[in-house]
Structures are given as C-alpha cells and as structure tokens.
Scaffold this motif. Structure first.
Motif, PDB file in Angstrom:
ATOM      1  N   HIS A 172       0.909  -1.364  -0.001  1.00 48.71           N
ATOM      2  CA  HIS A 172      -0.141   0.023   0.009  1.00 48.71           C
ATOM      3  C   HIS A 172       0.902   1.164   0.096  1.00 48.71           C
ATOM      4  CE1 HIS A 172      -3.369   2.753   0.840  1.00 48.71           C
ATOM      5  NE2 HIS A 172      -2.499   3.171   1.949  1.00 48.71           N
ATOM      6  N   GLU A 173       0.478   2.077  -0.694  1.00 51.50           N
ATOM      7  CA  GLU A 173       1.268   3.647  -0.529  1.00 51.50           C
ATOM      8  C   GLU A 173       0.309   4.651  -0.827  1.00 51.50           C
ATOM      9  OE1 GLU A 173       4.667   4.528  -3.213  1.00 51.50           O
ATOM     10  OE2 GLU A 173       3.934   2.915  -4.625  1.00 51.50           O
ATOM     11  N   ASN A 174       0.428   5.789  -0.723  1.00 54.37           N
ATOM     12  CA  ASN A 174      -0.184   6.948  -1.103  1.00 54.37           C
ATOM     13  C   ASN A 174       0.681   8.251  -1.101  1.00 54.37           C
ATOM     14  OD1 ASN A 174      -0.138   7.990   1.690  1.00 54.37           O
ATOM     15  ND2 ASN A 174      -1.963   7.107   2.253  1.00 54.37           N
ATOM     16  N   GLU A 175       0.289   9.255  -0.859  1.00 57.60           N
ATOM     17  CA  GLU A 175       1.199  10.660  -0.931  1.00 57.60           C
ATOM     18  C   GLU A 175       2.182  10.635   0.184  1.00 57.60           C
ATOM     19  OE1 GLU A 175       0.517  15.433  -1.048  1.00 57.60           O
ATOM     20  OE2 GLU A 175      -1.343  13.996  -1.172  1.00 57.60           O
ATOM     21  N   TYR A 176       1.633  10.115   1.426  1.00 56.68           N
ATOM     22  CA  TYR A 176       2.413  10.313   2.628  1.00 56.68           C
ATOM     23  C   TYR A 176       3.207   9.138   2.945  1.00 56.68           C
ATOM     24  CZ  TYR A 176      -0.365  14.225   3.027  1.00 56.68           C
ATOM     25  OH  TYR A 176      -1.200  15.440   2.602  1.00 56.68           O
ATOM     26  N   SER A 203       0.495  11.434  11.572  1.00 54.20           N
ATOM     27  CA  SER A 203      -1.011  10.855  11.545  1.00 54.20           C
ATOM     28  C   SER A 203      -1.127   9.928  10.542  1.00 54.20           C
ATOM     29  CB  SER A 203      -1.916  12.182  11.518  1.00 54.20           C
ATOM     30  OG  SER A 203      -1.947  12.758  10.345  1.00 54.20           O
ATOM     31  N   LYS A 204      -0.478  10.052   9.154  1.00 51.78           N
ATOM     32  CA  LYS A 204      -0.630   9.274   7.932  1.00 51.78           C
ATOM     33  C   LYS A 204      -0.156   8.008   8.431  1.00 51.78           C
ATOM     34  CE  LYS A 204      -2.904  12.212   5.647  1.00 51.78           C
ATOM     35  NZ  LYS A 204      -4.517  12.281   5.478  1.00 51.78           N
ATOM     36  N   VAL A 205       1.004   7.958   9.157  1.00 53.89           N
ATOM     37  CA  VAL A 205       1.648   6.884   9.458  1.00 53.89           C
ATOM     38  C   VAL A 205       0.723   5.951  10.365  1.00 53.89           C
ATOM     39  CG1 VAL A 205       3.583   5.768  10.670  1.00 53.89           C
ATOM     40  CG2 VAL A 205       3.904   7.373   8.971  1.00 53.89           C
ATOM     41  N   ILE A 206       0.193   6.506  11.277  1.00 52.45           N
ATOM     42  CA  ILE A 206      -0.416   5.819  12.209  1.00 52.45           C
ATOM     43  C   ILE A 206      -1.790   5.307  11.747  1.00 52.45           C
ATOM     44  CG2 ILE A 206      -1.982   7.521  13.532  1.00 52.45           C
ATOM     45  CD1 ILE A 206      -0.163   4.551  15.315  1.00 52.45           C
ATOM     46  N   LEU A 207      -2.494   6.119  10.983  1.00 54.48           N
ATOM     47  CA  LEU A 207      -3.761   5.686  10.261  1.00 54.48           C
ATOM     48  C   LEU A 207      -3.532   4.675   9.400  1.00 54.48           C
ATOM     49  CD1 LEU A 207      -5.468   9.301   9.774  1.00 54.48           C
ATOM     50  CD2 LEU A 207      -6.169   7.389  11.219  1.00 54.48           C
ATOM     51  N   ALA A 208      -2.348   4.492   8.507  1.00 57.10           N
ATOM     52  CA  ALA A 208      -1.809   3.470   7.652  1.00 57.10           C
ATOM     53  C   ALA A 208      -1.622   2.210   8.575  1.00 57.10           C
ATOM     54  CB  ALA A 208      -0.833   3.756   6.859  1.00 57.10           C
ATOM     55  N   SER A 209      -1.015   2.491   9.635  1.00 58.42           N
ATOM     56  CA  SER A 209      -0.762   1.195  10.491  1.00 58.42           C
ATOM     57  C   SER A 209      -2.048   0.732  10.970  1.00 58.42           C
ATOM     58  CB  SER A 209       0.057   1.555  11.807  1.00 58.42           C
ATOM     59  OG  SER A 209       1.129   2.227  11.169  1.00 58.42           O
ATOM     60  N   GLN A 210      -3.009   1.395  11.298  1.00 61.30           N
ATOM     61  CA  GLN A 210      -4.472   0.857  11.726  1.00 61.30           C
ATOM     62  C   GLN A 210      -5.085   0.179  10.707  1.00 61.30           C
ATOM     63  OE1 GLN A 210      -7.574   3.754  12.273  1.00 61.30           O
ATOM     64  NE2 GLN A 210      -8.136   2.666  14.276  1.00 61.30           N
ATOM     65  N   GLN A 211      -5.073   0.588   9.412  1.00 62.21           N
ATOM     66  CA  GLN A 211      -5.467  -0.257   8.223  1.00 62.21           C
ATOM     67  C   GLN A 211      -4.884  -1.214   7.999  1.00 62.21           C
ATOM     68  OE1 GLN A 211      -5.138   3.293   5.414  1.00 62.21           O
ATOM     69  NE2 GLN A 211      -7.328   3.175   4.994  1.00 62.21           N
ATOM     70  N   VAL A 212      -3.464  -1.261   7.976  1.00 65.76           N
ATOM     71  CA  VAL A 212      -2.590  -2.528   7.712  1.00 65.76           C
ATOM     72  C   VAL A 212      -3.196  -3.504   8.662  1.00 65.76           C
ATOM     73  CG1 VAL A 212      -0.114  -3.589   7.756  1.00 65.76           C
ATOM     74  CG2 VAL A 212      -0.941  -1.401   6.485  1.00 65.76           C
ATOM     75  N   ALA A 213      -3.072  -3.194  10.063  1.00 66.28           N
ATOM     76  CA  ALA A 213      -3.126  -4.091  11.140  1.00 66.28           C
ATOM     77  C   ALA A 213      -4.619  -4.714  11.084  1.00 66.28           C
ATOM     78  CB  ALA A 213      -3.130  -3.122  12.486  1.00 66.28           C
ATOM     79  N   THR A 214      -5.576  -4.187  10.731  1.00 64.13           N
ATOM     80  CA  THR A 214      -7.148  -4.342  10.509  1.00 64.13           C
ATOM     81  C   THR A 214      -6.736  -5.646   9.305  1.00 64.13           C
ATOM     82  OG1 THR A 214      -8.063  -2.355  11.306  1.00 64.13           O
ATOM     83  CG2 THR A 214      -9.474  -3.914  10.084  1.00 64.13           C
TER      84      THR A 214
END
Length: 138
Positions: free
Chosen positions: A20-24, A59-70
């Motif tokens: 996964h990747e995005n702008e951040y 904030s983008k790191v922690i939100l992506a971490s949450q998505q990945v963990a889920t």
C-alpha cells in the motif's frame, strides 16, 4: 537520502513487496520478518527519528498502521497484532518507520521486561517533571 534503503524502496530504485502507498506513506513487507505478514509503514519524507516527523506524516503513518493491522487480522486470522517502533541506537534503519507484526499464540516473539522497582518518591518526581516539560511544550 541517497543511501537510505527505505528512500530507495519509496523511489522504486530498490525492490520490495509494497502492499500500500499514498502521497504520505509506503507500506511494504519486512525483508527480515518476525512473523509472516510483518509490515513496515514508512513516511515518504525522510526522518531519522520519531521526534522529527511532522504531524501530518505522523498521523498518516498511524492511520495506515491501523488499516494494515486490521487487514492482517482478518487475512491471517491473527491472535493479535504488535505495533512498535524504535529510536536512537535501537533502530536498524536510519529512517523512521512503524512495525506492524501479526501475532500468534506461541509464536516465540516477546520482549523481556526487567524487574525494576520504582519508589513512590521517584514516581512523584518523574510525574511532576514530565508534567512541567509537557506544559512548556504547549
């Protein structure tokens, strides 16, 4: 950074299994996993330490971490997830990153908690000093 392996992965000059990747952020499988599915979540801007990461990237790191963990929990039917990062001499790559590690009962991964005794006076002193330091930074 020219010699940073994570910057090379982000710029696609080094191979990695990017999931996964995005702008951040860029999320990819750890080359040396603790467990199958171990993912690194890396800000695309180069920062050496946690304290240096700008608020938006963090904030983008922690939100992506949450998505990945889920996603890992569902996909691998984990017994849990460990989310962690290291700083200073305890990190192995000089680019801030978050580890998302799928956990399974009896997987052999753990950390050892030393048996440290802290006096009530030390707790009081530390809490007062931390509160002062945090109030200064507001």
């Amino acid at each position: 950074m020219d010699n940073c392996i994570f910057c090379k992965i982000i710029s696609k000059t080094e191979d990695a299994y990017i999931i996964h990747e995005n702008e951040y952020v860029c999320c990819f499988l750890d080359k040396y996993p603790i467990n199958n599915g171990h993912i690194l979540v890396v800000p695309k801007k180069h920062y050496r330490e946690f304290k240096d990461v700008d608020q938006e990237s963090l904030s983008k790191v922690i939100l992506a971490s949450q998505q990945v963990a889920t996603a890992l929990e569902k996909l691998l039917n984990t017994d849990g997830i460990t989310i962690m990062q290291n700083n200073g001499m305890f990190k192995d790559v000089e680019h801030y990153h978050m580890h998302i590690i799928p956990r399974f009962k009896n997987d052999g991964f753990s950390w050892i908690e030393p048996d440290i005794k802290v006096s009530k006076e030390d707790f009081i002193s530390l809490s007062v000093n931390l509160e002062r330091a945090l109030n200064k930074s507001d």
